[in-house]
Scaffold this motif. Structure first.
Motif, PDB file in Angstrom:
ATOM      1  N   UNK A 298     -10.844  -1.973   4.692  1.00 44.57           N
ATOM      2  CA  UNK A 298      -9.958  -1.157   5.525  1.00 44.57           C
ATOM      3  C   UNK A 298      -8.765  -0.659   4.719  1.00 44.57           C
ATOM      4  N   UNK A 299      -8.259  -1.494   3.815  1.00 50.40           N
ATOM      5  CA  UNK A 299      -7.107  -1.094   2.999  1.00 50.40           C
ATOM      6  C   UNK A 299      -7.465   0.097   2.114  1.00 50.40           C
ATOM      7  N   UNK A 300      -8.623   0.039   1.456  1.00 51.95           N
ATOM      8  CA  UNK A 300      -9.048   1.118   0.566  1.00 51.95           C
ATOM      9  C   UNK A 300      -9.287   2.413   1.339  1.00 51.95           C
ATOM     10  N   UNK A 301      -9.967   2.302   2.461  1.00 51.95           N
ATOM     11  CA  UNK A 301     -10.286   3.498   3.241  1.00 51.95           C
ATOM     12  C   UNK A 301      -9.008   4.179   3.731  1.00 51.95           C
ATOM     13  N   UNK A 302      -8.062   3.387   4.221  1.00 45.88           N
ATOM     14  CA  UNK A 302      -6.817   3.964   4.708  1.00 45.88           C
ATOM     15  C   UNK A 302      -6.019   4.572   3.562  1.00 45.88           C
ATOM     16  N   UNK A 303      -5.931   3.864   2.447  1.00 40.08           N
ATOM     17  CA  UNK A 303      -5.168   4.344   1.305  1.00 40.08           C
ATOM     18  C   UNK A 303      -5.747   5.654   0.775  1.00 40.08           C
ATOM     19  N   UNK A 304      -7.067   5.736   0.735  1.00 38.08           N
ATOM     20  CA  UNK A 304      -7.695   6.961   0.228  1.00 38.08           C
ATOM     21  C   UNK A 304      -7.390   8.148   1.136  1.00 38.08           C
ATOM     22  N   UNK A 305      -7.264   7.900   2.442  1.00 33.42           N
ATOM     23  CA  UNK A 305      -6.925   8.997   3.364  1.00 33.42           C
ATOM     24  C   UNK A 305      -5.517   9.522   3.117  1.00 33.42           C
ATOM     25  N   UNK A 306      -4.631   8.664   2.593  1.00 33.62           N
ATOM     26  CA  UNK A 306      -3.274   9.093   2.268  1.00 33.62           C
ATOM     27  C   UNK A 306      -3.235   9.899   0.969  1.00 33.62           C
ATOM     28  N   UNK A 307      -4.141   9.580   0.037  1.00 36.12           N
ATOM     29  CA  UNK A 307      -4.096  10.203  -1.282  1.00 36.12           C
ATOM     30  C   UNK A 307      -4.900  11.495  -1.383  1.00 36.12           C
ATOM     31  N   UNK A 308      -5.886  11.670  -0.514  1.00 31.71           N
ATOM     32  CA  UNK A 308      -6.709  12.877  -0.599  1.00 31.71           C
ATOM     33  C   UNK A 308      -5.890  14.159  -0.472  1.00 31.71           C
ATOM     34  N   UNK A 309      -4.909  14.229   0.467  1.00 31.52           N
ATOM     35  CA  UNK A 309      -4.091  15.449   0.526  1.00 31.52           C
ATOM     36  C   UNK A 309      -3.283  15.687  -0.745  1.00 31.52           C
ATOM     37  N   UNK A 310      -3.132  14.661  -1.561  1.00 32.09           N
ATOM     38  CA  UNK A 310      -2.374  14.787  -2.811  1.00 32.09           C
ATOM     39  C   UNK A 310      -3.283  15.014  -4.011  1.00 32.09           C
ATOM     40  N   UNK A 311      -4.568  15.290  -3.741  1.00 33.44           N
ATOM     41  CA  UNK A 311      -5.484  15.671  -4.800  1.00 33.44           C
ATOM     42  C   UNK A 311      -6.246  14.544  -5.464  1.00 33.44           C
ATOM     43  N   UNK A 312      -6.194  13.346  -4.905  1.00 30.56           N
ATOM     44  CA  UNK A 312      -6.931  12.212  -5.474  1.00 30.56           C
ATOM     45  C   UNK A 312      -8.123  11.914  -4.568  1.00 30.56           C
ATOM     46  N   UNK A 313      -9.329  12.138  -5.059  1.00 30.38           N
ATOM     47  CA  UNK A 313     -10.514  11.928  -4.212  1.00 30.38           C
ATOM     48  C   UNK A 313     -10.894  10.453  -4.169  1.00 30.38           C
ATOM     49  N   UNK A 314     -11.745  10.143  -3.224  1.00 32.84           N
ATOM     50  CA  UNK A 314     -12.146   8.764  -2.909  1.00 32.84           C
ATOM     51  C   UNK A 314     -12.788   8.060  -4.101  1.00 32.84           C
ATOM     52  N   UNK A 315     -13.723   8.720  -4.771  1.00 37.50           N
ATOM     53  CA  UNK A 315     -14.446   8.094  -5.882  1.00 37.50           C
ATOM     54  C   UNK A 315     -13.510   7.815  -7.049  1.00 37.50           C
ATOM     55  N   UNK A 316     -12.599   8.723  -7.332  1.00 38.58           N
ATOM     56  CA  UNK A 316     -11.636   8.507  -8.412  1.00 38.58           C
ATOM     57  C   UNK A 316     -10.754   7.305  -8.123  1.00 38.58           C
ATOM     58  N   UNK A 317     -10.316   7.198  -6.879  1.00 40.95           N
ATOM     59  CA  UNK A 317      -9.479   6.065  -6.477  1.00 40.95           C
ATOM     60  C   UNK A 317     -10.241   4.754  -6.639  1.00 40.95           C
ATOM     61  N   UNK A 318     -11.476   4.694  -6.151  1.00 44.07           N
ATOM     62  CA  UNK A 318     -12.285   3.481  -6.263  1.00 44.07           C
ATOM     63  C   UNK A 318     -12.518   3.132  -7.729  1.00 44.07           C
ATOM     64  N   UNK A 319     -12.776   4.134  -8.549  1.00 38.85           N
ATOM     65  CA  UNK A 319     -13.035   3.908  -9.977  1.00 38.85           C
ATOM     66  C   UNK A 319     -11.823   3.284 -10.671  1.00 38.85           C
ATOM     67  N   UNK A 320     -10.638   3.839 -10.440  1.00 38.12           N
ATOM     68  CA  UNK A 320      -9.433   3.316 -11.091  1.00 38.12           C
ATOM     69  C   UNK A 320      -9.156   1.887 -10.631  1.00 38.12           C
ATOM     70  N   UNK A 321      -9.243   1.658  -9.324  1.00 35.83           N
ATOM     71  CA  UNK A 321      -8.949   0.327  -8.784  1.00 35.83           C
ATOM     72  C   UNK A 321      -9.976  -0.700  -9.249  1.00 35.83           C
ATOM     73  N   UNK A 322     -11.240  -0.299  -9.293  1.00 34.97           N
ATOM     74  CA  UNK A 322     -12.294  -1.214  -9.740  1.00 34.97           C
ATOM     75  C   UNK A 322     -12.088  -1.619 -11.192  1.00 34.97           C
ATOM     76  N   UNK A 323     -11.872  -0.655 -12.061  1.00 36.66           N
ATOM     77  CA  UNK A 323     -11.717  -0.952 -13.494  1.00 36.66           C
ATOM     78  C   UNK A 323     -10.475  -1.796 -13.759  1.00 36.66           C
TER      79      UNK A 323
END
Length: 432
Positions: free
Chosen positions: A148-173
């Motif tokens: 739930x934390x990741x999904x909500x956070x990604x919804x905040x960042x998408x309007x700022x140009x950061x897509x879901x997969x990029x966010x997951x990739x950075x956080x995972x690594x």
């Protein structure tokens, strides 16, 4: 007035934390009532986060009843027993990936007894693998594509140009690297088990049990339930990627990403129930279902209380913190760290503070890097998985000191969080 309101928020959280368990959510309700008595308008209840947790937990509980969780645990036990001398490195990887898959750190409950037993059999101080395994299960939430934390956070960042997969990739690594490096350090924390006086005393009194390996028979559709759940996660990631403006496969979606996650997870729960031939009545009695619903209450109460305070004082917070965060963006990680320490939920902390931080002008890179700090659930030794690790180690090596904060989870937790934030800044600047 803001200081009185803040005092009410902190006092409510303190009372809930002292009682423990689901009471942290109950305390949020009384905090909102107290603020309402001062004329503060109640904030928004985070229904989106709550509904996602409920849907994901429903699918996980169905998988558990079908034997999918036991299947994972059995495979994890085989891995740990095949390489027992490397348990301090392998144990956190096991709990990390189980949490990454399920979106909840409560999956660690099933592996902690195995970790404690294998460590004890090898003469390894159990506090070492247990402590970093618990930390890994907490920080993996910030990399899980279905949390739930990741999904909500990604919804905040998408309007700022950061897509879901990029966010997951950075956080995972960043988080996985931090967990691995911390596990290397954790191998040297504390004295050797044979030199621990508490262990020697318990051993002399016959309080240290020696349990033999037990292989429970697998249920006939255990693997099928796991594959269905993994397929649902893959479908969610594909849909979220297709919605991204960068990919642009779906430009006018009928379902939003949140609605898609809820619908797909509920469908997966139905498919598991039907195709794995389980009794639907048993799902609500599963351990993961109960813990997940408790998490919903905690998120609802605490996040509602936090939103009430933040929304009522957003202008004052912005004017006071904007300059500081713009000059020192890493301060966001510290703010999230202390908030998570009190809120006891990655999703609740993200919901309470991230919108305000982004509104203050914090860059996406700083927000992503600081995201790992919402996992500071280890500071107060009252979190369920932490307490379970203490209880399951009958050698006494995983013990809480008289000063409360001097417990074996502190150093691995601080090191993992610090490394994850640092790597997050580095990766964020390289990728974005």
């Amino acid at each position: 007035m803001i200081w009185l309101e803040l005092a009410i928020v902190l006092l409510s959280i303190f009372i809930g934390a002292r009682i423990g368990g689901v009471a942290i959510g109950f305390a949020g309700g009384i905090g909102v009532l107290a603020l309402a008595c001062l004329g503060v308008q109640p904030g928004h209840i985070p229904w989106d986060v709550i509904l996602i947790i409920m849907a994901v937990i429903s699918a996980i509980a169905a998988m558990q009843v079908a034997g999918g969780m036991d299947y994972l645990v059995n495979r994890a036990e085989r891995l740990l027993r095949r390489h027992p001398k490397h348990i301090t490195i392998l144990a956190p990887l096991v709990t990390y990936f189980m949490t990454l898959l399920a979106g909840t750190g409560h999956t660690a409950f099933s592996t902690l007894p195995v970790i404690a037993q294998v460590a004890k059999e090898q003469g390894v101080r159990p506090s070492r693998p247990l402590s970093i395994a618990v930390i890994a299960s907490q920080i993996a939430i910030t990399a899980s594509p279905v949390s739930a934390a990741m999904v909500y956070f990604s919804s905040l960042l998408e309007p700022k140009g950061v897509d879901y997969i990029t966010l997951v990739f950075i956080c995972f690594c960043s988080t996985l690297t931090a967990v691995f490096l911390t596990s290397l350090v954790t191998q040297f924390l504390g004295c050797e088990l044979k030199d621990d006086p508490v262990y020697q005393e318990r051993l002399a009194r016959g309080e240290v049990a020696q349990r033999q390996q037990q292989n429970a028979p697998e249920q006939p559709f255990a693997l099928r339930s796991l594959l269905i759940f993994c397929g649902a996660i893959g479908l969610i990631m594909f849909y979220a990627t297709a919605l991204s403006p960068v990919v642009g496969l779906i430009t006018e979606p009928v379902l939003s990403r949140d609605h898609a996650i809820i619908a797909i997870m509920l469908s997966a729960a139905l498919l598991i129930t039907w195709r794995c031939k389980i009794d639907a009545d048993k799902i609500s009695s599963a351990a993961t279902f109960k813990s997940g619903m408790c998490a919903c209450i905690c998120v609802m109460g605490v996040a509602w209380l936090g939103a009430t305070f933040v929304e009522a004082n957003i202008e004052h917070i912005q004017s006071s913190a904007s300059l500081l965060l713009n000059q020192y963006p890493w301060m966001l990680a510290i703010a999230l760290f202390f908030a998570a320490m009190l809120l006891y939920s990655q999703a609740a902390t993200t919901k309470a503070l991230m919108p305000a931080a982004l509104a203050l002008g914090v860059s996406p890179v700083a927000a992503i890097a600081s995201f790992a700090a919402v996992s500071a659930l280890f500071v107060l030794p009252t979190y369920p998985t932490l307490l379970a690790a203490v209880e399951m180690d009958d050698t006494g090596s995983t013990r809480i000191g008289k000063a409360v904060f001097n417990h074996p989870f502190m150093i691995p937790g601080l090191l993992t969080t610090g490394l994850a934030v640092g790597f997050g800044f580095i990766l964020g600047h390289l990728v974005l």
